[in-house]
Scaffold this active site. Sequence first.
Site, PDB file in Angstrom:
ATOM      1  N   ASP A 477       0.839  -1.206   0.000  1.00 25.35           N
ATOM      2  CA  ASP A 477       0.000   0.000   0.000  1.00 25.35           C
ATOM      3  C   ASP A 477       0.872   1.253   0.000  1.00 25.35           C
ATOM      4  OD1 ASP A 477      -2.300   1.515   0.174  1.00 25.35           O
ATOM      5  OD2 ASP A 477      -3.072   0.528   1.969  1.00 25.35           O
ATOM      6  N   ASP A 549     -10.428   2.246  -3.509  1.00 25.54           N
ATOM      7  CA  ASP A 549     -10.995   1.982  -2.182  1.00 25.54           C
ATOM      8  C   ASP A 549     -12.507   1.972  -2.242  1.00 25.54           C
ATOM      9  OD1 ASP A 549      -8.807   1.477  -0.698  1.00 25.54           O
ATOM     10  OD2 ASP A 549      -8.577   3.491   0.106  1.00 25.54           O
TER      11      ASP A 549
HETATM   12  C1  DGJ Z   1      -5.807   1.852   1.814  1.00 24.27           C
HETATM   13  C2  DGJ Z   1      -6.128   0.636   0.986  1.00 24.27           C
HETATM   14  O1  DGJ Z   1      -6.545   1.002  -0.279  1.00 24.27           O
HETATM   15  C3  DGJ Z   1      -7.176  -0.193   1.714  1.00 24.27           C
HETATM   16  O2  DGJ Z   1      -7.581  -1.271   0.920  1.00 24.27           O
HETATM   17  C4  DGJ Z   1      -6.593  -0.650   3.019  1.00 24.27           C
HETATM   18  O3  DGJ Z   1      -5.525  -1.519   2.779  1.00 24.27           O
HETATM   19  C5  DGJ Z   1      -6.152   0.540   3.834  1.00 24.27           C
HETATM   20  N1  DGJ Z   1      -5.319   1.424   3.093  1.00 24.27           N
HETATM   21  C6  DGJ Z   1      -5.435   0.114   5.074  1.00 24.27           C
HETATM   22  O4  DGJ Z   1      -4.939   1.156   5.773  1.00 24.27           O
END
Ligand code: DGJ
Length: 743
Positions: A477, A549
């Site tokens: 991430d 997301d």
């Molecule tokens: C952002 C990501 O896109 C999410 O899927 C998740 O992993 C969160 N961060 C976790 O902090």
Amino acid sequence: MIDVIDNKYFYLHNKEVSYLFDLLPNQQLEHLYYGEDLGELSGEDLDYISLHPNKASGTVKYSKKIKNFTLADRMQEFPTYGTSDFREGAISIEYQDEYLYPDFKYDHFKITTGKRRSLDFPASYGKDSENLTIYLIDSERQLELQLSYSIFENLSAIVRKATIINRSKRDIKITNLQSAVLDLPSDNYDFLQLSGAWIKERHIVRRPLTQGIAKAESLRGASSHQENPFIALVDKDVTNDNGNIYASNLIYSGNFISQVEVDEWGQSRLMTGINPATFTWKLSQNQVFSTPEAVLFYSNQGFNGLMKQTHNFVKKHIIDQKWQKQDRPIVVNNWEATYFDFNEAKLLNLAKEAKNLGIECFVLDDGWFGTRNSDNSSLGNWTVDKKKFPRGLDHFSTQVHKLGMKFGLWFEPEMVSADTDLYKFHPDWVVRHPYGRFSVGRSQYVLDFANPEVINNIYNQMEKVIEKAHVDYIKWDMNRNITEAYSPYLKKIGLGQGEFFHRYIQGVYKLYAKLLTRFPNLLIEGCASGGGRFDLGILFYSPQIWPSDDSDAVERLDIMSGTLLAYPLSTFSNHVSQVPNDQVKRITSLKFRQNLDCFGPLGYELDLNKLSLEEKIQIKDEIKWYKKNRKLLVNGNFDQLLKFDPSQNTYAWSVSDNNSQIIGFYRKLARPNETLDQYLPLKHLKFQQQYLINQTQIVSGKVLQSFGLREPYQFNASNPNTAQVSGDFQSYLYQIKAIDRKN
Ligand code: DGJ
């Protein structure tokens, strides 16, 4: 095939495309043609194509020595601004405070075959490539420019990059070096870009070209949610299957520009590369700088033709072939199921239920390390949280492995939180300007990945965890963009801060390379607050990316429609999540979410234990069906069946191989009293072949082709028994198989 004719014409061509350039009277490279394959070209053809009367009036001439010759209106392969051409150029070099206006003249060429895949820096690869390098010399300034071109079998893609070598004794500064330029003789196109924001990435946006510059760019340190490096010039009346499209993409994840400049004569100059606004690079004697590669695509078969090109290119020449061949696991990810609130027992329950449903990999998301119970702590302290895992992470991963599932783990390697030792003991490892004020994003700071020591530290921490817990899969991430860019390390070693952004992204690639060299079977899923770094650079290492997301299936219709113009289905992780959906609070049926999320690598991201028995049965059946059809759903040929339109209500797409197709049909809002007999245009059918639709109906190819596929019957106030779809958020899947029918 690459032909060099009369030491003057350079001709790259295959069945899909021709790309032609030649030498101008001043020995620079003139662009002549990119488009449909022209086959063999005679001397007369070449004379005809390259004829260009000099534009005399109103232009500045290149030199007294070449009569009436100007670059002002010439199509060029790699133009320099300010040398009788006033459009933006592809290269700018300074010595002390002076612009050098380099003047590169053709010297020689080299042709090679094949391109090796190397983890050092993302680039296209393939045994079937033919590569041409043109060497150009600026003898007065003692500089060498190499322009590289690659062409692959059965693809219209032309891959380009530029390399500069300083043959002089003085230190020079590159302030702009683009990867590729494509000059086109017309401006009769729409500029198409993939733009958006967090939780609404890569929507298709179109605007007509007009005189001046249309540009997509990033200045954020990542390719960004907002504007993707992929752009296209499309015929104004382009359809799914007809019309010309020129497109470009960059194999790069940092700050970029992808722009088109239209000049006063209606010519268009497409240019893509590192964003010069945040870039300078010092080059001392004999030092070399190479740009990332850019890819140009051409199709005269509309959006589906373009997707055939972009998808096949990415599948064959960007993604690691191992992941093209192996099945991508169906994952359950605990993020939307638990967020930070979990312990080993809770996760194990989730894993057991996942196994019961047929899921193949458990991905433990954020919150397993340090004391991270919210997003303001512990990044950079990659040690297991003993409260959540009293017997260690390996204990948990062993349970997962014992269930017969793979184990995945979340990292955010490029970041650090203020409450860690890493931050306390290494304040100079953080990207931070010496001025007092600095910005904070998600309560975290960016590590200085220009500094090899930082990369080694993070690598060593990650290596320990991956090894001990036998991690099979990583979700990488990256949740904040870079502000007040400044590397204490570059300052220390005497390099300019203009090198920071590029060195940062080189550092990211370096860490990828180290991890994949040490753990070659690791499947790394890219992510950056969802789709903030969805690009060919990341896909070179991570065969799939968490695209947004926003897991709401309705929003995903638009994100997918945009993303798929440039990137194949296999790159797009899709997770079924709970309703009301966490990002938009929308409620859609499980069927709708499943029917959409099965296109591409499938996952689940919800508390499976909270589901009803009926829902569990539905998921189990879905997974069984998905496994049977996974190859097609992940790697089949993708086609859009309905016209793209920003206010689109109905979507239909298909994945196909030689004998079968799966068609997904989706309607956002129910429409009262619609015409019942509506048909979806199908592709890839054989006229004489019989086809079985959804195991029930047999129809000939010629009828299916001529009529199309009948849309599902919509509830129409009076047909409850025959209605196949009803209410808002409708979906319907068709499976069509070629069959042998003996009469
Ligand atoms: C952002 C990501 O896109 C999410 O899927 C998740 O992993 C969160 N961060 C976790 O902090």
